[in-house]
Design a protein around this motif. Structure first.
Motif: not given
Length: 93
Positions: A7, A15-18, A53, A78, A82
């Motif tokens: 990240p 944070q987002i997972l992309c 992330q 983003c 996600q």
């Protein structure tokens, strides 16, 4: 091949997972440059997948690699990339 990357450095844990997949036959460059103090850039080969992330306000720019230069071909927020978990993107084989 799928890459899982660290990240961005941030005190914010939001944070987002992309997930991004290069479904073209061309090499692409994925870049995030709108986050102050952090620059993200990766080469994504044809049919390669990329997981990363990023802050929710990050914008992924996709460039098509040419012999001498690169051409911006897409800009994706983003939040549209996600994923909830690794299982939601399907098989990695």
């Amino acid at each position: 091949m799928t890459q899982l990357l660290n990240p961005p450095p941030s005190a914010d844990s939001n944070q987002i997972l992309c997930y991004f997949a290069n479904n073209t036959s061309q090499v692409q460059i994925a870049r995030i440059s709108n986050i102050p103090g952090w620059f993200f850039e990766r080469v994504v080969f044809p049919r390669q997948r990329l997981m990363f992330q990023a802050p929710p306000n990050a914008c992924l720019e996709i460039y098509t690699a040419e012999m001498v230069s690169s051409l911006l071909c897409d800009r994706i927020n983003c939040t549209r990339l996600q994923v909830e978990s690794l299982t939601s993107v399907g098989s990695f084989c």
